[in-house]
Write an enzyme that holds these catalytic residues in place. Sequence first.
Site, mmCIF file in Angstrom:
data_model
loop_
_atom_site.group_PDB
_atom_site.id
_atom_site.type_symbol
_atom_site.label_atom_id
_atom_site.label_comp_id
_atom_site.label_asym_id
_atom_site.label_seq_id
_atom_site.Cartn_x
_atom_site.Cartn_y
_atom_site.Cartn_z
ATOM 1 N N LYS A 160 -11.562 -4.266 -3.548
ATOM 2 C CA LYS A 160 -12.391 -3.287 -3.661
ATOM 3 C C LYS A 160 -11.681 -1.701 -4.052
ATOM 4 C CE LYS A 160 -12.758 -3.295 1.433
ATOM 5 N NZ LYS A 160 -13.727 -3.890 2.403
ATOM 6 N N LYS A 166 -5.245 -10.373 -6.265
ATOM 7 C CA LYS A 166 -6.476 -10.593 -5.540
ATOM 8 C C LYS A 166 -7.623 -9.638 -5.719
ATOM 9 C CE LYS A 166 -6.179 -7.969 -1.290
ATOM 10 N NZ LYS A 166 -6.673 -7.660 -0.227
ATOM 11 N N LYS A 223 0.963 -1.431 -0.132
ATOM 12 C CA LYS A 223 -0.123 0.091 0.123
ATOM 13 C C LYS A 223 1.038 1.070 -0.114
ATOM 14 C CE LYS A 223 -4.473 -1.595 1.966
ATOM 15 N NZ LYS A 223 -5.150 -1.481 3.163
HETATM 16 P P1 TYM Z 1 -10.972 -5.767 4.197
HETATM 17 O O1 TYM Z 1 -11.928 -4.755 4.676
HETATM 18 O O2 TYM Z 1 -9.960 -5.521 3.298
HETATM 19 O O3 TYM Z 1 -11.706 -7.067 3.863
HETATM 20 C C1 TYM Z 1 -12.710 -7.804 4.504
HETATM 21 C C2 TYM Z 1 -12.486 -9.160 4.555
HETATM 22 O O4 TYM Z 1 -12.605 -9.747 3.185
HETATM 23 C C3 TYM Z 1 -11.343 -10.767 2.994
HETATM 24 N N1 TYM Z 1 -11.088 -10.497 1.634
HETATM 25 C C4 TYM Z 1 -10.893 -11.469 0.630
HETATM 26 N N2 TYM Z 1 -11.016 -12.871 0.743
HETATM 27 C C5 TYM Z 1 -10.995 -13.539 -0.279
HETATM 28 N N3 TYM Z 1 -10.540 -13.043 -1.452
HETATM 29 C C6 TYM Z 1 -10.449 -11.545 -1.511
HETATM 30 N N4 TYM Z 1 -10.204 -11.209 -2.726
HETATM 31 C C7 TYM Z 1 -10.541 -10.715 -0.612
HETATM 32 N N5 TYM Z 1 -10.534 -9.375 -0.131
HETATM 33 C C8 TYM Z 1 -10.549 -9.333 1.024
HETATM 34 C C9 TYM Z 1 -10.373 -10.081 3.937
HETATM 35 O O5 TYM Z 1 -9.418 -10.901 4.156
HETATM 36 C C10 TYM Z 1 -11.152 -9.801 5.219
HETATM 37 O O6 TYM Z 1 -11.592 -10.788 6.051
HETATM 38 N N6 TYM Z 1 -7.909 -5.526 8.165
HETATM 39 C C11 TYM Z 1 -8.828 -5.919 7.743
HETATM 40 C C12 TYM Z 1 -10.012 -5.594 8.438
HETATM 41 C C13 TYM Z 1 -9.743 -5.766 10.047
HETATM 42 C C14 TYM Z 1 -10.189 -6.883 10.663
HETATM 43 C C15 TYM Z 1 -9.880 -6.601 11.981
HETATM 44 C C16 TYM Z 1 -10.139 -8.320 10.274
HETATM 45 C C17 TYM Z 1 -9.894 -4.727 10.965
HETATM 46 N N7 TYM Z 1 -9.585 -5.227 12.038
HETATM 47 C C18 TYM Z 1 -10.070 -7.463 13.144
HETATM 48 C C19 TYM Z 1 -10.444 -9.134 11.381
HETATM 49 C C20 TYM Z 1 -10.282 -8.913 12.759
HETATM 50 C C21 TYM Z 1 -9.264 -5.652 6.326
HETATM 51 O O7 TYM Z 1 -8.588 -4.540 5.722
HETATM 52 O O8 TYM Z 1 -10.230 -6.346 5.708
#
Ligand code: TYM
Length: 330
Positions: free
Chosen positions: A198, A195, A112
């Site tokens: 969004k 991957k 990032k």
């Molecule tokens: P975020 O918001 O990017 O994504 C949310 C969840 O979706 C999963 N994900 C995917 N899974 C499969 N294929 C993909 N292409 C894909 N893109 C995203 C992510 O792995 C995630 O589970 N840091 C985290 C948010 C967060 C969090 C937490 C998660 C903040 N605090 C505490 C668990 C526990 C994030 O940016 O997810």
Amino acid sequence: MAKRVFSGVQPSGVITIGNYLGAIKNFVKLQHEAECIFCVVDLHALTVPQDPKELYEATLNTARLFVACGIDPQKATIFVQSHVPAHAELSWLLECNSYFGELRRMTQFKDKSAKNEVVTAGLFTYPVLMAADILLYQADLVPVGDDQKQHLELTRNIAERINNRFGQTFKVPEPYIPERSAGGRIMSLTNPDEKMSKSSDDPKSYISLLDPPDLIRKKIRSAVTDSGREIRYDEEEKPAVSNLMVIYSLCSGLSLEEIEDKYKDSGYGQFKKDLAEIVVETLEPIQSRFNELCEPGKIEKILREGKERVEKIAAPTLDDFRNKLGLVER
Ligand code: TYM
């Protein structure tokens, strides 16, 4: 005692079918087996520049999508991260027990910070806030996609370090990450080496949970495929088709073998046509529930109740850690 599950999703723009298949679908499943807490992590979204109006809407919409995807607010708790200041407070306390070197090694930060013009200090300490989210609730299990694996390892390291130094303070959480063939890493529709994300600039690379049916059909029609014409699951040789097969499998309930068998005599055209209809059928009920939840006040009430519930769970853990650090009671 029932296991406690915690996970979060950032309210950054759209929520993709990757977020759904990799994480949210498992949230829905786990709510029947464990005590579940799901958070819209708005403070994490602030680590990159956001339009305030868009962030506001995206936060409410992410919570609406949780419910629309099947999370039952009577069974599981849904809330907004910034509504519970204990997250930011614990994050600071954990930052003072985390090392510059270990944060610098985080691949998501490296990616990032290479892409973004603005690299905030928040982007650097992002994984510590994530650790705070999880540790604050003494969570046993954290369902996430494959891309969060390294952040969860860091969370476990921080918890173990603090437990060793101050005595048992935090539960060391277990990751719950599906295999790639089961949705752990859904890839971009335009580049199967990346991957699905969004934050991509190219909307053709992802399917948003709120894309209208015709747009979904168009995106799947134009999704890249591999050379040859057979429908076969092979991550190395056929990464694009394998990715589409995973989406097909998770949306239809058919196994990868059943899909191979079904399309052994047809080419990519028929497969993609059917896939588009299966995705449309999967997202239609989610979209209509989402629209119902746009009625003013509905999601706000769920979020208020969620906040009240989680505040009570978070307080004793934060107080205990404050005491151990030598902070005077308030
Ligand atoms: P975020 O918001 O990017 O994504 C949310 C969840 O979706 C999963 N994900 C995917 N899974 C499969 N294929 C993909 N292409 C894909 N893109 C995203 C992510 O792995 C995630 O589970 N840091 C985290 C948010 C967060 C969090 C937490 C998660 C903040 N605090 C505490 C668990 C526990 C994030 O940016 O997810």
